[in-house]
Design a protein around this motif. Sequence first.
Motif, short mmCIF file in Angstrom:
data_model
loop_
_atom_site.label_atom_id
_atom_site.label_comp_id
_atom_site.label_asym_id
_atom_site.label_seq_id
_atom_site.Cartn_x
_atom_site.Cartn_y
_atom_site.Cartn_z
N GLY A 2 -1.26 -4.63 -4.69
CA GLY A 2 -1.94 -3.74 -3.76
C GLY A 2 -1.67 -4.14 -2.33
O GLY A 2 -1.35 -5.28 -2.03
N PRO A 70 -2.81 4.14 -8.37
CA PRO A 70 -2.73 3.75 -6.96
C PRO A 70 -2.63 4.97 -6.05
O PRO A 70 -2.26 6.07 -6.47
CB PRO A 70 -1.44 2.92 -6.89
N GLY A 95 -2.86 0.00 -4.29
CA GLY A 95 -3.99 0.34 -5.12
C GLY A 95 -4.16 -0.72 -6.19
O GLY A 95 -3.59 -1.81 -6.11
#
Length: 385
Positions: A2, A70, A95
């Motif tokens: 992420g 994500p 994400g």
Amino acid sequence: MGDPGDPAELVSAFLSGNGLPVREFGRTASQIHPTGAGTPCGAALYVSASAGSVMVGGPPGAPSPVPGIPDVVAVAYVHDPTESSRSVVEACAMGPDDSGGFESGAGGARPWRVGPWRDSWSRAEHAAAVAAARAAIGRGDVYQVNIVGHASAPYTGDPGPALTRVAGLPGARYGGVLTGRGWAIATASPETLVEVRGGRVITRPIKGTRPATAAGRRELLGSAKERAEHVMIVDLQRNDLARLGGVGPVRVDELFAVRRWCGLWQAESVVSAPIERPLGLAELLRAVCPGGSVTGAPKLAALSEIARLEPVGRGVSMGALGWVGTDHVDLGLSIRTAAVDGERVHLWAGGGITWDSDETAEVDEAAAKAAPMRAAIEGSAPAFA
């Protein structure tokens, strides 16, 4: 992996680092790109509606009903002469999850079954949201706002064939499936968010819908309300392109042309501008995301209304999904798009609201847009005559 940074810059840095010329589109048309083993051939790119809103300083909206997907996914590919397909070299995700192969938590060995659908709002609640949008227009807060609803259903079995059916719906300009660990997205979008090809930036906004009958076509072409709504979005898209520092005069190449998607007629225009100075992907995404036809005008004010009125996040829908190549970009607006996680299948549908909108008609239009996707997911075969 992420990354909480700017989505547009995150994508550009990743793709540039993998050899794609996304920092300066103006020169790509004249460049000759190598095609030997290990050289880049392009990347699949997905940007959520929430990420697009953040790019332009708008609110992210309600939480996504598919939080495992994500907000940004880019998958780079290289030429591999030993394989008939391209080889994935790396994936970039912003994400909670990485991109990879889809693994259904429901078990692929069981037969495909879809349980009862659960809508984000009832017909009465949807109509009330349309009325609230009209009230905002009456106050002068917005001129037009797009209202989107969500539906989901539990499933068992392998979702792959169902997603392939969605991607194959007739009229899709962008039909395909993107998979990750524990999730997948399928799109049958007819709408171009942005294309860069041959030294031009192109967008093809769609606004205006009727049943795909002879009477429906006449009604769409003759509707002053639909034409006014459409022209408003065309003007918004023209302004979006004009804000790009690297383009020349923006022109409308085609206005209010009628195209078919499944059992519906839809009105489409073509807006374009020449690339005259250096222009990069990050600037492009910030200018066009999220698409004007699924937000409204003015865009930031419409995004605020969307965040206020929609009870469920747009998730994978109303964003961008397509391809970034070595000499072109072609991103579809992720309308007519479904997603699966390990337990449920999700889809979204809506429409643009103006002062002249009728609450019941708007609710019916959203249902008409969702119907072919529901049928494809369930495995039934609706007639598109």
